[in-house]
Design a protein around this motif. Structure first.
Motif, PDB file in Angstrom:
ATOM      1  N   ILE A   1     156.768 -30.211  80.451  1.00  0.00           N
ATOM      2  CA  ILE A   1     155.393 -30.643  80.933  1.00  0.00           C
ATOM      3  C   ILE A   1     155.362 -29.936  82.491  1.00  0.00           C
ATOM      4  O   ILE A   1     154.297 -29.564  82.374  1.00  0.00           O
ATOM      5  CB  ILE A   1     155.556 -32.306  81.446  1.00  0.00           C
ATOM      6  N   ALA A   2     155.980 -29.813  82.969  1.00  0.00           N
ATOM      7  CA  ALA A   2     155.881 -28.917  84.392  1.00  0.00           C
ATOM      8  C   ALA A   2     155.462 -27.621  84.081  1.00  0.00           C
ATOM      9  O   ALA A   2     154.683 -27.092  84.602  1.00  0.00           O
ATOM     10  CB  ALA A   2     157.178 -29.147  85.173  1.00  0.00           C
ATOM     11  N   LEU A   3     156.014 -26.904  83.132  1.00  0.00           N
ATOM     12  CA  LEU A   3     155.690 -25.682  82.776  1.00  0.00           C
ATOM     13  C   LEU A   3     154.296 -25.711  82.118  1.00  0.00           C
ATOM     14  O   LEU A   3     153.627 -24.538  82.510  1.00  0.00           O
ATOM     15  CB  LEU A   3     156.907 -24.955  81.605  1.00  0.00           C
ATOM     16  N   SER A   4     154.021 -26.443  81.387  1.00  0.00           N
ATOM     17  CA  SER A   4     152.543 -26.735  80.785  1.00  0.00           C
ATOM     18  C   SER A   4     151.425 -26.701  81.979  1.00  0.00           C
ATOM     19  O   SER A   4     150.544 -26.183  81.987  1.00  0.00           O
ATOM     20  CB  SER A   4     152.695 -27.648  79.844  1.00  0.00           C
ATOM     21  N   ARG A   5     151.798 -27.763  82.910  1.00  0.00           N
ATOM     22  CA  ARG A   5     150.934 -27.855  83.986  1.00  0.00           C
ATOM     23  C   ARG A   5     150.649 -26.592  84.741  1.00  0.00           C
ATOM     24  O   ARG A   5     149.495 -26.303  85.349  1.00  0.00           O
ATOM     25  CB  ARG A   5     151.430 -29.061  84.911  1.00  0.00           C
ATOM     26  N   ALA A   6     151.899 -25.831  85.103  1.00  0.00           N
ATOM     27  CA  ALA A   6     151.800 -24.479  85.817  1.00  0.00           C
ATOM     28  C   ALA A   6     151.173 -23.537  85.082  1.00  0.00           C
ATOM     29  O   ALA A   6     150.156 -22.832  85.580  1.00  0.00           O
ATOM     30  CB  ALA A   6     153.225 -23.969  85.916  1.00  0.00           C
ATOM     31  N   ASP A   7     151.123 -23.554  84.039  1.00  0.00           N
ATOM     32  CA  ASP A   7     150.321 -22.585  82.926  1.00  0.00           C
ATOM     33  C   ASP A   7     149.019 -22.903  83.120  1.00  0.00           C
ATOM     34  O   ASP A   7     148.094 -22.150  83.165  1.00  0.00           O
ATOM     35  CB  ASP A   7     150.618 -22.655  81.589  1.00  0.00           C
ATOM     36  N   ARG A   8     148.825 -24.168  83.037  1.00  0.00           N
ATOM     37  CA  ARG A   8     147.342 -24.715  83.126  1.00  0.00           C
ATOM     38  C   ARG A   8     146.788 -24.168  84.482  1.00  0.00           C
ATOM     39  O   ARG A   8     145.357 -23.965  84.458  1.00  0.00           O
ATOM     40  CB  ARG A   8     147.108 -26.145  82.929  1.00  0.00           C
ATOM     41  N   ILE A   9     147.465 -24.587  85.500  1.00  0.00           N
ATOM     42  CA  ILE A   9     147.024 -24.000  86.910  1.00  0.00           C
ATOM     43  C   ILE A   9     146.642 -22.770  86.826  1.00  0.00           C
ATOM     44  O   ILE A   9     145.435 -22.248  87.633  1.00  0.00           O
ATOM     45  CB  ILE A   9     147.878 -24.869  87.952  1.00  0.00           C
ATOM     46  N   PHE A  10     147.704 -21.920  86.428  1.00  0.00           N
ATOM     47  CA  PHE A  10     147.607 -20.533  86.502  1.00  0.00           C
ATOM     48  C   PHE A  10     146.457 -19.971  85.757  1.00  0.00           C
ATOM     49  O   PHE A  10     145.380 -19.080  86.388  1.00  0.00           O
ATOM     50  CB  PHE A  10     148.726 -19.734  85.945  1.00  0.00           C
ATOM     51  N   ASP A  11     145.865 -20.522  84.602  1.00  0.00           N
ATOM     52  CA  ASP A  11     145.029 -20.137  83.675  1.00  0.00           C
ATOM     53  C   ASP A  11     143.517 -20.649  84.533  1.00  0.00           C
ATOM     54  O   ASP A  11     142.500 -19.892  84.606  1.00  0.00           O
ATOM     55  CB  ASP A  11     144.949 -20.740  82.425  1.00  0.00           C
ATOM     56  N   THR A  12     143.461 -21.823  85.148  1.00  0.00           N
ATOM     57  CA  THR A  12     142.402 -22.324  85.731  1.00  0.00           C
ATOM     58  C   THR A  12     142.046 -21.291  86.802  1.00  0.00           C
ATOM     59  O   THR A  12     140.776 -21.003  87.001  1.00  0.00           O
ATOM     60  CB  THR A  12     142.454 -23.591  86.342  1.00  0.00           C
TER      61      THR A  12
ATOM     62  N   ILE B   1     138.835 -16.871  89.340  1.00  0.00           N
ATOM     63  CA  ILE B   1     138.495 -15.628  89.983  1.00  0.00           C
ATOM     64  C   ILE B   1     137.798 -14.807  89.451  1.00  0.00           C
ATOM     65  O   ILE B   1     137.001 -13.887  89.809  1.00  0.00           O
ATOM     66  CB  ILE B   1     140.242 -15.136  90.390  1.00  0.00           C
ATOM     67  N   LEU B   2     138.083 -14.650  87.969  1.00  0.00           N
ATOM     68  CA  LEU B   2     137.496 -13.751  87.146  1.00  0.00           C
ATOM     69  C   LEU B   2     135.970 -13.962  86.960  1.00  0.00           C
ATOM     70  O   LEU B   2     135.264 -13.215  87.049  1.00  0.00           O
ATOM     71  CB  LEU B   2     138.250 -13.761  85.858  1.00  0.00           C
ATOM     72  N   THR B   3     135.639 -15.232  87.331  1.00  0.00           N
ATOM     73  CA  THR B   3     134.081 -15.535  87.009  1.00  0.00           C
ATOM     74  C   THR B   3     133.649 -15.257  88.427  1.00  0.00           C
ATOM     75  O   THR B   3     132.393 -14.656  88.411  1.00  0.00           O
ATOM     76  CB  THR B   3     134.001 -17.237  86.956  1.00  0.00           C
ATOM     77  N   LEU B   4     134.192 -15.353  89.593  1.00  0.00           N
ATOM     78  CA  LEU B   4     133.731 -14.738  90.923  1.00  0.00           C
ATOM     79  C   LEU B   4     133.461 -13.209  90.788  1.00  0.00           C
ATOM     80  O   LEU B   4     132.346 -12.792  91.315  1.00  0.00           O
ATOM     81  CB  LEU B   4     134.406 -15.127  91.862  1.00  0.00           C
ATOM     82  N   VAL B   5     134.453 -12.618  90.225  1.00  0.00           N
ATOM     83  CA  VAL B   5     134.283 -11.219  90.169  1.00  0.00           C
ATOM     84  C   VAL B   5     133.089 -10.777  89.296  1.00  0.00           C
ATOM     85  O   VAL B   5     132.516  -9.860  89.724  1.00  0.00           O
ATOM     86  CB  VAL B   5     135.497 -10.538  89.811  1.00  0.00           C
ATOM     87  N   LEU B   6     133.204 -11.346  88.265  1.00  0.00           N
ATOM     88  CA  LEU B   6     131.779 -11.223  87.263  1.00  0.00           C
ATOM     89  C   LEU B   6     130.692 -11.487  87.813  1.00  0.00           C
ATOM     90  O   LEU B   6     129.700 -10.483  87.615  1.00  0.00           O
ATOM     91  CB  LEU B   6     131.998 -12.196  86.087  1.00  0.00           C
ATOM     92  N   LEU B   7     130.427 -12.421  88.527  1.00  0.00           N
ATOM     93  CA  LEU B   7     129.084 -12.927  89.436  1.00  0.00           C
ATOM     94  C   LEU B   7     128.987 -11.568  90.552  1.00  0.00           C
ATOM     95  O   LEU B   7     127.680 -11.162  90.379  1.00  0.00           O
ATOM     96  CB  LEU B   7     129.531 -13.900  90.019  1.00  0.00           C
ATOM     97  N   LEU B   8     130.028 -11.377  91.364  1.00  0.00           N
ATOM     98  CA  LEU B   8     129.762 -10.177  92.083  1.00  0.00           C
ATOM     99  C   LEU B   8     129.232  -9.002  91.572  1.00  0.00           C
ATOM    100  O   LEU B   8     128.740  -8.158  92.154  1.00  0.00           O
ATOM    101  CB  LEU B   8     131.244  -9.916  93.106  1.00  0.00           C
TER     102      LEU B   8
END
Length: 298
Positions: A7-18, A23-30
């Protein structure tokens, strides 16, 4: 305990993906917004653009900038010349680069290390503009299409990228087997190497074509006949003449002239970039592949 770790690993993965998505959305907008702004500014009223009112949507839609560009007689001639120079220039580039890269990838080529040192040396040092200009004059290439093609027939970087591809893709055992079957070096290159190298051929065509399409400096130096100018040089002249007031004779004030100049500038950017913007989504994977090939040391 194991369940809690999962469960902890899954949460970490979700946080990392989010975090990655944000970040990628901000770069795309820029990256994307400046391109989008050029599109909407090129079809907006120049007064609104100059006043900073154009942000997300066109304001007072107009095609005046494009109309001014299309009224320039040399515009379509420049497009034709650029297509011609890109087509012929890319063909010459590939015909020289691919055989040269394959030869340098062969371990049995005498002096190949010295040749590679000479190729690499040209990436750091070159003869300079004046010696190159004198050479073009002596070869009677001045004011001809070949002045834009032959001096840049080979890119050292592209040659190294293609050489790395051949070293990693064409095994020596394949050549040995072909030679045992009576295949000559030329036959091996044409019948075996080239069919196995479609990806690097596409990469080289793409890299060279984009370079020819965007090039204008060599044309500025080596061409004197306006009917031979490529598109980029024609568009440069449009901007220059507009800044001198030749294309805005109906503007009564300097401010109006500047606003119209900005509108034409946005139209010029779109006119020169539109073909590449249309092709890029279909050829994006070749850009990525070319970067990956060149990133691996050969």
């Amino acid at each position: 305990m194991k369940k809690e770790n999962r469960i902890a690993l899954s949460r970490a993965d979700r946080i990392f993906d989010t975090a990655n998505y944000i970040i990628l959305t901000l770069v795309l907008l820029l990256v994307a917004y400046p391109l989008y702004f050029i599109v909407i500014a090129s079809v907006s009223d120049p007064v609104a653009v100059y006043a900073g009112k154009v942000r997300l949507w066109p304001v007072q839609f107009t095609l005046e900038g494009y109309r001014r560009i299309l009224e320039y007689d040399a515009f379509f001639t420049g497009y034709r010349n650029t297509f011609l120079y890109t087509l012929i220039g890319t063909a010459v580039n590939v015909l020289v680069t691919i055989p040269g890269a394959y030869a340098l990838s062969r371990k049995d080529l005498a002096g190949r290390n010295m040749l590679m040192m000479m190729v690499t040396f040209t990436m750091i040092f070159n003869g300079g503009l004046i010696p190159t200009y004198l050479l073009v004059l002596q070869l009677n290439l001045y004011d001809s299409m070949w002045a834009l093609i032959l001096p840049v027939a080979v890119s050292a970087w592209n040659l190294i990228v293609a050489r790395t591809f051949f070293q990693q893709t064409i095994p020596d055992e394949l050549l040995e087997a072909a030679l045992l079957d009576g295949c000559s070096n030329a036959q091996f290159f044409v019948k075996i190497v080239l069919p196995l190298s479609k990806s690097i051929l596409a990469v080289m065509v793409l890299f060279y074509a984009v370079n020819h399409w965007n090039s204008y400096f060599n044309a500025l130096i080596y061409l004197k006949s306006p009917e031979k100018y490529p598109l980029q040089l024609v568009l440069r002249n449009i901007l220059f003449e507009n800044s001198m007031g030749d294309m805005v004779e109906d503007a009564s004030t300097l401010a109006a002239q500047q606003r119209m100049g900005d509108l034409i500038k946005y139209g010029v950017i779109m006119a020169s970039s539109l073909p590449l913007l249309i092709l890029y989504p279909f050829l994006q994977r070749y850009f990525i592949q070319g970067v990956m090939i060149g990133a691996v040391k050969g």
